[in-house]
Design an enzyme around this catalytic site. Sequence first.
Site, PDB file in Angstrom:
ATOM      1  N   LYS A  69      20.898  19.219  -0.850  1.00 32.98           N
ATOM      2  CA  LYS A  69      19.947  18.107  -0.708  1.00 32.98           C
ATOM      3  C   LYS A  69      18.882  18.053  -1.812  1.00 32.98           C
ATOM      4  O   LYS A  69      18.476  16.970  -2.215  1.00 32.98           O
ATOM      5  CB  LYS A  69      19.269  18.160   0.661  1.00 32.98           C
ATOM      6  CG  LYS A  69      20.206  17.792   1.807  1.00 32.98           C
ATOM      7  CD  LYS A  69      19.454  17.792   3.123  1.00 32.98           C
ATOM      8  CE  LYS A  69      20.328  17.302   4.254  1.00 32.98           C
ATOM      9  NZ  LYS A  69      19.583  17.156   5.500  1.00 32.98           N
ATOM     10  N   ASP A 104      16.789  10.361   6.887  1.00 32.42           N
ATOM     11  CA  ASP A 104      16.216  11.008   8.076  1.00 32.42           C
ATOM     12  C   ASP A 104      14.917  10.309   8.487  1.00 32.42           C
ATOM     13  O   ASP A 104      14.562  10.303   9.668  1.00 32.42           O
ATOM     14  CB  ASP A 104      15.909  12.487   7.812  1.00 32.42           C
ATOM     15  CG  ASP A 104      17.166  13.336   7.882  1.00 32.42           C
ATOM     16  OD1 ASP A 104      18.166  12.876   8.469  1.00 32.42           O
ATOM     17  OD2 ASP A 104      17.142  14.450   7.336  1.00 32.42           O
TER      18      ASP A 104
END
Length: 280
Positions: A69, A104
């Site tokens: 990520k 997210d």
Amino acid sequence: MTTAVRAACVIGWPVEHSRSPLIHNYWLKRYDIDGEYRRETVRKEDFAAFIATLAARGYVGANVTVPHKEAAFALSQPDERARAVGAVNTLWLEDNVLRSTNSDVEGFLDNLDACAPHWDRDAGKALVVGAGGAARAVIHGLMSRGVERIVVANRTTSRAEALQASFGERVQVAGWARVEAELADAALIVNTTTLGMHGQPALALDLARLPSHAIVADIVYVPVVTPLLAAAKAHGLVTADGLGMLLHQAVRGFALWFGKTPEVTGELRALIDADLASAK
Ligand code: ATR
């Protein structure tokens, strides 16, 4: 002439546990889209080369999971949300530029909107437990919706202080021993730690201390009903679970890659819920 099928993938190491293929392939089928979504197992040292050849591999974009990520953030053009979090989970190619976001943030917010409509109407204080990457996404989301005060409590206080340093004075730090005392005036509590996850101890808090209108959210989705959420339900509090967040965070990628904003339906939820239950 045949046109190549639009394809996306989830890139990780390991990647077997990812539910993203189940979610995206459900939507591809539901909307009758001629596309594919695959798993790609890519080691850390091979990640940069892999995403440099994303288009050549036939991909219009990808999800990125552990441990890529942060690397994905550095190797792409991140949007404001990704910059606030410092990590990326969704990539897409736009005019040959590799762009990225951290979905997210909207996954958390959209799920909260679905579970507790108007939660932000009078959101005075939110208590965020944990100070990792997930906490960054949650804090950025809460700030973007006008939450006045966000108290962060983490086992390692220095990590909470680092969040305060990057997000500013609307974020306050509470010592780990003070978590329970912080419940009294919290409109919302969010667990962003791994506590409550299968095999981990529970985040055990006396939720009777929360105001009766408080909302309890958890980002853990294995199990879907964590001990924290079970306790919240027992107290009659509104809850938002990690499965809802997982499903809502997938919406943006699908829309970007396949051109259709998909719906998070009860049927999809039941499908993933059953898969999570059977994997235990
Ligand atoms: P992510 O990026 O997914 O948020 P992370 O950066 O590893 O993951 O963060 C995990 C969070 O769970 C941290 O807040 C961690 O607390 P520390 O910063 O003190 O490590 C928290 N956590 C994990 N296990 C914990 C435990 N047993 N008790 C309390 N907090 C725990």
